[in-house]
Design an enzyme around this catalytic site. Structure first.
Site, PDB file in Angstrom:
ATOM      1  N   ARG A  37      12.940  25.270  30.928  1.00 55.36           N
ATOM      2  CA  ARG A  37      12.396  23.717  31.207  1.00 55.36           C
ATOM      3  C   ARG A  37      12.636  23.492  32.914  1.00 55.36           C
ATOM      4  O   ARG A  37      11.927  22.764  33.216  1.00 55.36           O
ATOM      5  CB  ARG A  37      12.868  22.854  30.216  1.00 55.36           C
ATOM      6  CG  ARG A  37      11.958  21.644  30.039  1.00 55.36           C
ATOM      7  CD  ARG A  37      12.768  21.137  28.816  1.00 55.36           C
ATOM      8  NE  ARG A  37      12.670  19.525  28.801  1.00 55.36           N
ATOM      9  CZ  ARG A  37      13.444  18.902  29.352  1.00 55.36           C
ATOM     10  NH1 ARG A  37      14.676  19.215  29.398  1.00 55.36           N
ATOM     11  NH2 ARG A  37      13.357  17.413  29.549  1.00 55.36           N
ATOM     12  N   ASP A  43       4.169   8.307  22.881  1.00 54.56           N
ATOM     13  CA  ASP A  43       5.169   8.760  21.602  1.00 54.56           C
ATOM     14  C   ASP A  43       5.226   7.438  20.714  1.00 54.56           C
ATOM     15  O   ASP A  43       4.992   7.583  19.460  1.00 54.56           O
ATOM     16  CB  ASP A  43       6.650   8.750  22.180  1.00 54.56           C
ATOM     17  CG  ASP A  43       6.734   9.754  23.391  1.00 54.56           C
ATOM     18  OD1 ASP A  43       6.361  10.956  23.006  1.00 54.56           O
ATOM     19  OD2 ASP A  43       6.989   9.624  24.387  1.00 54.56           O
ATOM     20  N   ARG A  51       1.833   7.748  18.939  1.00 49.93           N
ATOM     21  CA  ARG A  51       1.953   8.859  17.862  1.00 49.93           C
ATOM     22  C   ARG A  51       2.646   8.422  16.773  1.00 49.93           C
ATOM     23  O   ARG A  51       2.152   8.484  15.601  1.00 49.93           O
ATOM     24  CB  ARG A  51       2.573  10.053  18.559  1.00 49.93           C
ATOM     25  CG  ARG A  51       1.602  10.778  19.499  1.00 49.93           C
ATOM     26  CD  ARG A  51       2.678  11.924  20.152  1.00 49.93           C
ATOM     27  NE  ARG A  51       1.685  12.899  20.994  1.00 49.93           N
ATOM     28  CZ  ARG A  51       2.072  13.615  22.164  1.00 49.93           C
ATOM     29  NH1 ARG A  51       3.193  13.555  22.509  1.00 49.93           N
ATOM     30  NH2 ARG A  51       1.225  14.094  22.827  1.00 49.93           N
ATOM     31  N   HIS A  76      10.714  10.294  27.932  1.00 48.62           N
ATOM     32  CA  HIS A  76       9.592  10.873  27.366  1.00 48.62           C
ATOM     33  C   HIS A  76      10.076  12.347  27.296  1.00 48.62           C
ATOM     34  O   HIS A  76       9.654  13.022  28.118  1.00 48.62           O
ATOM     35  CB  HIS A  76       8.376  10.528  28.065  1.00 48.62           C
ATOM     36  CG  HIS A  76       7.433  11.433  27.605  1.00 48.62           C
ATOM     37  ND1 HIS A  76       6.580  11.233  26.436  1.00 48.62           N
ATOM     38  CD2 HIS A  76       6.431  12.541  28.268  1.00 48.62           C
ATOM     39  CE1 HIS A  76       5.746  12.294  26.186  1.00 48.62           C
ATOM     40  NE2 HIS A  76       5.635  12.975  27.496  1.00 48.62           N
TER      41      HIS A  76
HETATM   42  C1  LAC Z   1       2.633  14.952  25.747  1.00 51.32           C
HETATM   43  C2  LAC Z   1       2.500  15.155  27.142  1.00 51.32           C
HETATM   44  C3  LAC Z   1       1.129  14.179  27.702  1.00 51.32           C
HETATM   45  O1  LAC Z   1       3.642  14.194  25.167  1.00 51.32           O
HETATM   46  O2  LAC Z   1       3.662  14.460  28.148  1.00 51.32           O
HETATM   47  O3  LAC Z   1       1.995  15.467  24.974  1.00 51.32           O
END
Ligand code: LAC
Length: 308
Positions: free
Chosen positions: A86, A148, A151, A175
């Site tokens: 990462r 997020d 979602r 994030h």
């Molecule tokens: C995601 C990217 C856009 O979370 O950061 O899918």
């Protein structure tokens, strides 16, 4: 309002351009990409639809036409190679990002230009942008945990079979892995979700884990996010363009709310035409506040190992 999308030939850039076209609020959308022909193709395809939606000027451009932009949307970025850590990816993306910032700077920026960073790691890159562009911190915004939060709300609605736009659940912090779900304020019709018998701790844990793994799941299945991230971007840009004073979970350089400073992450943030009007410290459960502070520590550690 003129938007220049850097990475405008990529998936997130193009989906955002389409969302903005359908939203019909901004006046000019310029696509700028290292692959000029791809940007031209995408701009042409979008242009064909201007007679149907938006009444906007949409075109491919380059930095010579970027100086009069009101908002720069930066979506350009690299993907992780199979054997790459990462941190290696972060350092490669940082190098690319610094080149982008330097090109923006040499082309010139309006005094009141706003920069919206979407490329990952978004919190780290937002911080780099504040430092390198010499813009006031209030004008540099990261998409943060907007996606997020969307979602999480969408998954809750799907599980409970309720209208998704009525479910409001927020994620704050990084994030990334240390993101924090804010169950203390999750609501439907303004009433606490916790009041629903189905909203048990087990339910909360499973829906949050699915949310946290969603970026990776989308990458695995289709190569990367596009549609929902574009709608999140549109919400942020419309809040700015229409001076809405919306409270949104975007990333910005923290000034002491929740006892966090000198690092970019998402807290409730009021957005308007000037950019960030305020960062707001709304009361959270103690474990949520501790989660946010933990997120800040994790990000500071990453920032310390970034070569910039
Ligand atoms: C995601 C990217 C856009 O979370 O950061 O899918």
């Amino acid at each position: 309002m003129k938007i220049t999308i850097i990475g405008g030939g990529g998936r997130v850039g193009v989906c955002s351009a389409f969302a903005l076209q359908c939203g019909a609020v901004v006046s000019d959308i310029q696509l700028l990409d290292a692959n000029k022909e791809l940007a031209e193709g995408e701009a042409l395809d979008l242009l064909h639809g201007t007679a149907i939606a938006g009444d906007q000027r949409i075109y491919a451009g380059d930095y010579t036409r970027s100086a009069d932009s009101d908002l720069f949307l930066i979506t350009a970025g690299l993907r992780r190679k199979p054997d790459e850590s990462r941190l290696d990816l972060i350092n490669r993306n940082v190098a690319l990002f610094v080149q982008i910032l330097d090109s923006m700077k040499s082309a010139g920026l309006k005094k009141d230009a706003i920069v919206l960073v979407v490329s990952n790691p978004v919190d780290i890159l937002t911080q780099l942008a504040v430092k390198r562009l010499d813009l006031p911190w209030r004008r540099v915004i990261g998409l943060g945990t907007m996606l997020d939060s969307a979602r999480l709300s969408s998954f809750i609605a799907e599980e409970l079979q309720l209208a998704p736009t009525q479910v409001k659940a927020t994620i704050l912090g990084e994030h990334g892995d240390s993101m924090v779900p804010i169950w203390s304020s999750a609501s439907i019709l303004g009433l606490p979700l916790a009041g629903l018998p189905q909203c048990t701790t087990a339910f909360q844990n499973s829906v949050f884990e699915r949310t946290r793994g969603s970026g990776a799941e989308v990458i695995k299945k289709k190569g990367g996010a596009g549609w929902a991230v574009a709608l999140s971007i549109r919400d942020v840009i419309h809040a700015i363009a229409l001076n809405k004073r919306c409270l949104l979970p975007v990333s910005s350089l923290q000034q002491g709310r929740y006892d966090i400073r000198d690092i970019c992450l998402s807290v409730p943030t009021v957005l308007g035409r000037e950019g960030i009007i305020d960062q707001v410290e709304l009361k959270l459960w103690p474990k949520e506040t501790m989660g946010l502070q933990q997120s800040a520590r994790a990000l500071k550690e990453t920032l310390g190992s970034v070569k910039a």
